[in-house]
Design a protein around this motif. Structure first.
Motif, PDB file in Angstrom:
ATOM      1  N   VAL A  46     158.918 109.512 101.282  1.00 32.15           N
ATOM      2  CA  VAL A  46     159.936 108.565 100.679  1.00 32.15           C
ATOM      3  C   VAL A  46     159.587 108.466  99.128  1.00 32.15           C
ATOM      4  CG1 VAL A  46     160.438 107.382 102.672  1.00 32.15           C
ATOM      5  CG2 VAL A  46     158.660 106.480 101.209  1.00 32.15           C
ATOM      6  N   TYR A  95     160.379 106.026  95.792  1.00 37.30           N
ATOM      7  CA  TYR A  95     160.722 104.414  95.619  1.00 37.30           C
ATOM      8  C   TYR A  95     161.443 104.423  94.544  1.00 37.30           C
ATOM      9  CZ  TYR A  95     157.057 103.253  99.338  1.00 37.30           C
ATOM     10  OH  TYR A  95     156.392 103.169 100.523  1.00 37.30           O
ATOM     11  N   VAL A  96     162.585 103.240  94.667  1.00 38.68           N
ATOM     12  CA  VAL A  96     163.441 102.819  93.610  1.00 38.68           C
ATOM     13  C   VAL A  96     162.849 101.889  92.568  1.00 38.68           C
ATOM     14  CG1 VAL A  96     165.428 103.344  95.205  1.00 38.68           C
ATOM     15  CG2 VAL A  96     164.523 101.062  94.697  1.00 38.68           C
ATOM     16  N   GLU A 152     155.778 108.354  95.177  1.00 36.40           N
ATOM     17  CA  GLU A 152     156.221 108.746  96.368  1.00 36.40           C
ATOM     18  C   GLU A 152     155.013 108.484  97.300  1.00 36.40           C
ATOM     19  OE1 GLU A 152     158.062 112.719  95.978  1.00 36.40           O
ATOM     20  OE2 GLU A 152     159.173 112.275  94.493  1.00 36.40           O
ATOM     21  N   SER A 168     163.752 105.622  99.759  1.00 34.85           N
ATOM     22  CA  SER A 168     164.738 106.515 100.252  1.00 34.85           C
ATOM     23  C   SER A 168     163.952 107.932 100.542  1.00 34.85           C
ATOM     24  CB  SER A 168     166.071 106.886  99.306  1.00 34.85           C
ATOM     25  OG  SER A 168     165.343 107.339  98.273  1.00 34.85           O
ATOM     26  N   PRO A 169     164.466 108.501 101.788  1.00 33.93           N
ATOM     27  CA  PRO A 169     163.905 109.843 102.044  1.00 33.93           C
ATOM     28  C   PRO A 169     163.869 111.118 101.143  1.00 33.93           C
ATOM     29  CG  PRO A 169     165.292 109.043 103.705  1.00 33.93           C
ATOM     30  CD  PRO A 169     165.567 108.398 102.488  1.00 33.93           C
ATOM     31  N   GLU A 194     162.167  99.175  97.902  1.00 36.83           N
ATOM     32  CA  GLU A 194     163.085 100.030  98.802  1.00 36.83           C
ATOM     33  C   GLU A 194     162.658 101.390  98.555  1.00 36.83           C
ATOM     34  OE1 GLU A 194     167.971 100.573  98.742  1.00 36.83           O
ATOM     35  OE2 GLU A 194     167.179  98.824  97.757  1.00 36.83           O
TER      36      GLU A 194
END
Length: 384
Positions: free
Chosen positions: A182, A184-185, A194, A174-175, A172
């Motif tokens: 992005v 990553y978590v 990234e 997020s921007p 997953e």
């Protein structure tokens, strides 16, 4: 830069206000195939010098051939240059980064795999992972064109996927930063990954070049990576075994003491030919050590001399007033000894420190006297 028979030029820029006393972060920059360190600085990496030059020392490094295709030789050059810069400039060795474009990006990813413990972060623009397996890892920013006609984006994604697994990240994201980027978590706290995928038609419309946002994104990414706490057991000494020469170790003779030094059989050896008056008139030392008040350190090294002789081993400031915090007197012989000690720095050191071996004056029982050292380590002791 020279490493054995290998030699290649580099360009070093220093940030405004550099005074040689306050440690600055360092970035290694590697150019694309058939380009140069100078073109990387001047034009190829658009805006990079402006984005990084005010805060970082930046070493733009020329490849040995048209590209960075000789990994073992290029690693030797990197090791020698790292040791040279750390030994001759005031560098924060916990804030060292690497970046590159194309062939230089592939080498930067190789450094993450082979020298990740020395690097706080790596940025690769249009690169690829060239090793099937990695021994080490690093925080990563990977930037790639979605229609790259030189290095297919599938190779960039494969490198990204490798570091996602290696750094404990989830899928997953997020921007973050520029459009198309992005984060990553779930990554381990010190190892973010990234990814930026873009469509800029740079580099003769091949979608392979340095996109307009890359330099700002790299500066942002590096800026988010704080100084990683050094784990217990990790040596503070960068050149422990002299496999690639003696830098950044220093050998000095002062007063009436005279002598020479060389690397012999993988050890650093210094020969005293004229005795001098004081033990410190002849010394082998490693400078620039940053030790923390209240921490216990483990000291480990091998030492021998051509004939039985006293050697003064010490940790103290590497500049005036030369305050000493730990001193140990050792009787060295022709038989190599492995010696271990520990000490706790009870007072805050007023500067960086030197780990030294002093052997002139009355300590030198017989001339000429050769002192050799090898396999040296100073590391934080594990917590009880």
């Amino acid at each position: 830069m020279k490493a054995g028979p290998l030699e290649t030029p580099y360009l070093l820029t220093l940030p405004d206000g550099y005074d040689g006393k306050s440690p600055v972060p360092l970035v290694f920059a590697f150019h694309g195939r058939t380009r140069s360190h100078q073109s990387m600085h001047d034009s190829d990496a658009s805006g990079l010098a402006d984005e990084l030059g005010h805060r970082y020392a930046v070493a733009y490094v020329k490849s040995l051939g048209p590209g960075f295709d000789q990994p073992s030789d290029q690693l030797r050059i990197f090791d020698a240059l790292y040791a040279h810069l750390a030994g001759n400039y005031c560098i924060d060795t916990e804030q060292v980064f690497a970046l590159g474009h194309s062939s230089g990006a592939a080498f930067s990813e190789l450094l993450a795999c082979e020298r990740g413990s020395r690097l706080r972060g790596v940025a690769a623009v249009a690169g690829a992972l060239v090793l099937p397996e990695c021994a080490e890892r690093s925080a990563m920013l990977l930037i790639h064109g979605e229609r790259d006609a030189v290095v297919p984006v599938s190779r960039g994604r494969a490198g990204r996927d490798h570091f996602l697994v290696a750094n404990g990240c989830g899928r997953e994201a997020s921007p973050i930063g520029a459009p198309g980027c992005v984060s990553y978590v779930g990554c381990e706290p010190l190892l973010p990954v990234e990814w930026c995928e873009h469509s800029e038609p740079t580099y003769q419309n091949t979608n392979h070049g340095w996109p307009s946002f890359a330099s700002a994104e790299i500066a942002r990414f590096f800026g988010t990576l704080g100084r990683a706490p050094r784990p217990a057991g990790t040596s503070l000494i960068q050149n422990e075994s002299f496999d690639a020469g003696s830098e950044p170790w220093q050998v000095g003779f002062s007063g009436s003491a005279k002598g020479t030094s060389s690397v012999k059989g993988g050890a650093l050896c210094a020969t005293l030919e004229s005795q001098g008056e004081n033990p410190w008139d002849a010394q082998v030392q490693y400078t620039g050590l940053k030790l923390e008040q209240g921490r216990e350190y483990a000291i480990d090294y091998r030492l021998w001399t051509s004939s039985a002789s006293d050697v003064r081993v010490k940790l103290g400031l590497d500049a005036a007033p030369w305050t000493e915090y730990w001193v140990n007197s050792v009787v060295a012989t022709a038989e190599p000894q492995r010696l271990r000690s520990s000490f706790t720095l009870s007072d805050r050191a007023q500067g960086t420190m030197a780990f030294g071996f002093q052997f002139a004056g009355s300590a030198a029982a017989q001339l000429p006297l050769t002192l050799c050292i090898d396999d040296l380590s100073i590391a934080l002791a594990p917590a009880p």
